[in-house]
Write an enzyme that holds these catalytic residues in place. Structure first.
Site: not given
Length: 561
Positions: A469-470
């Site tokens: 989730y970057h």
């Protein structure tokens, strides 16, 4: 009714937007409007650190984006949640505080982001932070952002993992956000007094007491208002009505690495072919908008635990209730941590200059949705290759702001990324099989001992990896033809428009993105206000001087193929 005019309009009350709202209203000189599509962050599931999996998977608090079929992951569609609430992704993330390696920011400078090298970024990391153990030349002692180590590694599995890394010949690092990132040690989190310390809590709440800040929630921005090549304001929707609002100074996009390029494209700013395909008139051709998309992938290396010390015994409803009640009453205990309390940063091979692999250690075997992976005790290591060479895109599909953009990361497109995950599997097995883990290490559950060859590892990884989730880098900072903003964060070719969030990273750092996003906003706030930048730091960076010839200081040499 007289039209409201603000000095600055900030789109997005997330990790960067909340910082800007605070800094730009200091002193009372500027009128600032902050627009956020989501609503309040006062839910217990946001504020209690251990509940982190809930807001991330809740439509009320997060955009539940999904990628196009990823061609190098067996055409899987990948989950890509982004914050849709005050605090943005800092209100739904895992609260892990990692700045990245010093060389990550030197890399930005080398790619044309002048003034964004480590010497110039470190002072802004320090400005943002209050480190639980006091400030020094690396750590801040009086900033808004509270950072600590949760429960200080009380579970014995945390220390066993760190000791195993040292047994395997890696550095022990006292502070991976200090002089040396490389090695094994305690992990840091944005938690203060037992609560998630999002940018909403750290920056926005104090700023909301000021008369010169207006915050409008449940506001969906449709487009940036342009007069020729000048941004003059935005059009947003609130309660079913469209509102045009003007900015006398600047419009600042802080909608994140999915939202900011999408909004530029909705406004006719971007790659001509992409805009024409979506039937959006081209107002300003800027080829790099939405390109250069980067992310971190990871998978869980899971083992059974021979001792009844893991958190798997705390996952039943009764224990969860007790943890929750204690947190409500005292703001401590297992409810006051994200449970990632030890970690490691290592280099995958000799010839890699700074760490490109990252470990989050969890004293439980469970999924990201908080459910147990199997009956009995276990532990897991989240491991990923953090310097990917694969690149993807975020492209608008139509002029409807409610239609999500087309997202494709092209995960594992590059052979070096696939090799990085092969290294993840083999190096992790070696670490976990060190004497320090003998007391706790049970059978390997995932990937499983039958996964050995390159082909077997590749097949496992394609099915098992998940996004960390970057998402980042879709409005890259620089001066080349694909750059979207300059080192001053201004959009190339458009007056009165900036982008300030993780989308302007030229390359993704080795670590979680909340800390560098906050740093970028702190530094950008000074640029926007025309202030002298903080004095660059001369704090030394500890590197393995023999990185060309060895993969770790005390281990066998591993050559780059």
């Amino acid at each position: 009714m007289k039209e409201a005019i603000y000095d600055y309009i900030i789109v997005g009350a997330g990790s960067a937007g909340c910082v800007l709202a605070n800094r730009l209203t200091e002193g009372g000189h500027h009128r600032v409007l902050l627009l956020e599509t989501g609503g309040s962050d006062k839910s217990i599931f946001i504020q209690m650190p251990t509940a982190l999996s809930i807001p991330m998977n809740t439509r009320k608090y997060a955009w539940q984006f999904e990628t196009e079929p990823e061609p190098y992951l067996d055409n899987r569609r990948m989950h890509c949640p982004r914050g849709k609430v005050l605090g943005g992704s800092s209100s739904i993330n895992g609260m892990v505080y990692v700045r990245g390696h010093a060389r990550d920011f030197d890399e930005w400078q080398e790619q044309g982001a002048d003034g964004w090298d480590y010497r110039h970024c470190l002072p802004y990391f320090r400005k943002a932070e209050t480190w639980a153990f006091g400030g020094d030349e690396y750590r801040g002692g009086s900033g808004p952002l509270g950072v600590n180590n949760g429960n200080n590694m009380q579970n014995p599995l945390y220390k066993a993992f760190v000791d195993a890394g040292v047994d395997a010949g890696y550095f022990a690092t006292d502070d991976y956000n200090g002089a040396r990132q490389e090695g094994f040690g305690a992990m840091h989190m944005t938690v203060r007094n037992g609560r998630r310390w999002s940018t909403a809590n750290a920056y926005l709440r104090p700023a909301m007491e000021r008369d010169n800040l207006t915050v409008v929630t449940h506001a969906l921005v449709h487009k940036i208002l342009l007069e020729g090549k000048q941004a003059t304001g935005v059009c947003y929707e609130k309660d079913g009505k469209l509102v045009d609002v003007k900015a006398s100074a600047e419009v600042i996009l802080s909608a994140g690495s999915i939202g900011s390029p999408h909004l530029l494209q909705l406004s006719g700013i971007g790659n001509r072919d992409v805009l024409e395909q979506a039937d959006i008139p081209v107002n300003h051709e800027l080829p790099g908008v939405g390109g250069n998309l980067q992310d971190h992938l990871e998978f869980y290396f899971q083992f059974r635990c021979k001792e009844p010390v893991s958190l798997n015994g705390k996952l039943d409803w009764w224990n969860k209730l007790k943890i929750g009640v204690r947190w409500l009453l005292k703001k401590d205990g297992l409810g006051a941590t994200n449970h990632f309390e030890s970690c490691g940063f290592i280099r995958s091979r000799a010839g890699v200059e700074w760490p490109d692999l990252q470990y989050h250690f969890l004293p439980a075997a469970m999924r990201y949705d908080g459910k147990e992976a199997f009956n009995g005790d276990g532990f897991q290591l989240h491991i990923g290759h953090n310097k990917p060479k694969s690149r993807g895109s975020v492209y608008v599909q139509s002029d409807n702001p409610r239609q999500p953009p087309r997202i494709r990361f092209n995960y594992l497109q590059h052979e070096d990324d696939r090799q990085g995950f092969r290294d993840c599997v083999r190096l992790t097995r070696e670490i976990v099989n060190q004497p320090a883990m003998d007391k706790y290490r049970g059978p390997e559950i995932q990937p499983g001992v039958d996964v050995q060859s390159d082909e077997e590892i590749d097949a496992f990884v394609r099915q098992a990896v998940e996004s960390a989730y970057h998402p980042s880098c879709t409005c890259k900072m620089g001066v080349d033809e694909q750059a979207v903003v300059g080192p001053d964060t201004r959009v190339h070719g458009i007056t009165g428009l900036r982008v300030v969030d993780s989308s302007i990273f030229p390359t993704i750092p080795n670590g979680n993105l909340n800390a560098p996003t906050i740093m970028v906003a702190e530094r950008a706030a000074d640029l926007i206000r025309g202030l002298e930048p903080l004095n660059p730091s001369n704090a030394p960076v500890a590197m393995d001087e023999q990185w060309r010839d060895r993969q770790r200081p005390g281990g066998a040499r591993r050559e780059i193929a």
